[in-house]
Write a protein that holds these residues in place. Structure first.
Motif, PDB file in Angstrom:
ATOM      1  N   GLY A 105       0.792  -1.226   0.000  1.00 36.10           N
ATOM      2  CA  GLY A 105       0.000   0.000   0.000  1.00 36.10           C
ATOM      3  C   GLY A 105       0.823   1.275   0.000  1.00 36.10           C
ATOM      4  O   GLY A 105       0.292   2.360  -0.227  1.00 36.10           O
ATOM      5  N   ASP A 106       2.130   1.160   0.251  1.00 34.44           N
ATOM      6  CA  ASP A 106       3.010   2.338   0.219  1.00 34.44           C
ATOM      7  C   ASP A 106       3.583   2.521  -1.174  1.00 34.44           C
ATOM      8  O   ASP A 106       3.702   1.567  -1.945  1.00 34.44           O
ATOM      9  N   TYR A 107       3.966   3.738  -1.485  1.00 37.55           N
ATOM     10  CA  TYR A 107       4.683   4.000  -2.720  1.00 37.55           C
ATOM     11  C   TYR A 107       6.127   3.533  -2.581  1.00 37.55           C
ATOM     12  O   TYR A 107       6.679   3.474  -1.481  1.00 37.55           O
ATOM     13  N   ALA A 108       6.753   3.213  -3.705  1.00 38.21           N
ATOM     14  CA  ALA A 108       8.141   2.741  -3.719  1.00 38.21           C
ATOM     15  C   ALA A 108       9.108   3.915  -3.662  1.00 38.21           C
ATOM     16  O   ALA A 108       8.748   5.057  -3.972  1.00 38.21           O
ATOM     17  N   GLY A 111       8.231   7.191  -2.001  1.00 43.18           N
ATOM     18  CA  GLY A 111       7.189   8.007  -2.618  1.00 43.18           C
ATOM     19  C   GLY A 111       7.517   8.508  -4.008  1.00 43.18           C
ATOM     20  O   GLY A 111       6.709   9.193  -4.633  1.00 43.18           O
ATOM     21  N   LEU A 112       8.680   8.156  -4.538  1.00 43.18           N
ATOM     22  CA  LEU A 112       9.084   8.631  -5.871  1.00 43.18           C
ATOM     23  C   LEU A 112       8.392   7.873  -7.005  1.00 43.18           C
ATOM     24  O   LEU A 112       8.326   8.372  -8.129  1.00 43.18           O
ATOM     25  N   ALA A 113       7.915   6.662  -6.735  1.00 46.75           N
ATOM     26  CA  ALA A 113       7.291   5.828  -7.774  1.00 46.75           C
ATOM     27  C   ALA A 113       6.177   5.007  -7.155  1.00 46.75           C
ATOM     28  O   ALA A 113       6.130   4.813  -5.941  1.00 46.75           O
ATOM     29  N   HIS A 114       5.292   4.504  -8.006  1.00 48.43           N
ATOM     30  CA  HIS A 114       4.231   3.630  -7.509  1.00 48.43           C
ATOM     31  C   HIS A 114       4.786   2.263  -7.131  1.00 48.43           C
ATOM     32  O   HIS A 114       4.436   1.711  -6.094  1.00 48.43           O
ATOM     33  N   ASP A 115       5.640   1.703  -7.986  1.00 47.09           N
ATOM     34  CA  ASP A 115       6.186   0.379  -7.730  1.00 47.09           C
ATOM     35  C   ASP A 115       7.416   0.158  -8.592  1.00 47.09           C
ATOM     36  O   ASP A 115       7.669   0.912  -9.547  1.00 47.09           O
ATOM     37  N   ILE A 144       7.171   2.005 -12.280  1.00 49.38           N
ATOM     38  CA  ILE A 144       5.973   2.685 -12.720  1.00 49.38           C
ATOM     39  C   ILE A 144       5.664   3.829 -11.754  1.00 49.38           C
ATOM     40  O   ILE A 144       5.932   3.734 -10.566  1.00 49.38           O
ATOM     41  N   GLY A 145       5.171   4.917 -12.313  1.00 48.54           N
ATOM     42  CA  GLY A 145       4.837   6.058 -11.483  1.00 48.54           C
ATOM     43  C   GLY A 145       4.095   7.127 -12.268  1.00 48.54           C
ATOM     44  O   GLY A 145       3.908   6.999 -13.477  1.00 48.54           O
ATOM     45  N   GLU A 146       3.702   8.164 -11.573  1.00 49.58           N
ATOM     46  CA  GLU A 146       2.959   9.247 -12.193  1.00 49.58           C
ATOM     47  C   GLU A 146       3.772   9.909 -13.285  1.00 49.58           C
ATOM     48  O   GLU A 146       4.986  10.060 -13.177  1.00 49.58           O
TER      49      GLU A 146
END
Length: 147
Positions: A105-108, A111-115, A144-146
């Motif tokens: 449930g945490d970002y990777a 917080g820099l990426a989703h996973d 992967i990320g925003e």
């Protein structure tokens, strides 16, 4: 994604590996260094697939990382490299990097990426870096990320 920050975070995660006694500590760079201190891990080239979700919602990056090991002798250097490329264990780069995924449930990467996921090892061979020969390999990391 801020790729400079992502690359540095991957290098920071890689620093967690524990090499066998008597082997120099792994040095790590979040960029392609002009000189290396072996054994050395660094982030290198990457490809970005933009717009995996509408509205710049998601980008997918494949980051190629490289690890180079010095040549005390070819057999012992390859044993060190094999430990770094293992799927698990104290010297495993895969295990160290994937630990930066965070809790469920945490970002990777803080917080820099989703996973992220270390997908494969490739290019196990001799490399020349600034005129010095090393045995080494590449690791492909999917992030992967925003957008």
């Amino acid at each position: 994604m801020d790729m400079s920050a992502v690359r540095e975070a991957i290098a920071t995660a890689a620093r967690a590996v524990v090499l066998p006694s008597g082997v120099a500590k792994l040095t790590c760079s979040g960029y392609v260094p002009d000189a290396v201190t072996a054994p050395h891990f660094f982030t290198a080239d990457y490809t970005v697939d933009f717009d995996k979700a509408y509205g710049r919602g998601l980008d997918e990056v494949e980051l190629t990382c490289q690890v180079l090991v010095g040549l005390a002798d070819d057999k012992s250097s390859q044993r060190i490299l094999d430990a770094l490329l293992a799927g698990s264990g104290p010297a495993s780069l895969k295990q160290a990097i994937e630990a930066a995924r965070g809790a469920p449930g945490d970002y990777a990467l803080g917080g820099l990426a989703h996973d992220l996921h270390v997908m494969r090892v490739q290019g196990y061979r001799w490399y020349e870096h600034q005129g010095t020969q090393y045995v080494g390999a590449q690791l492909a990391v999917k992030i992967i990320g925003e957008g």
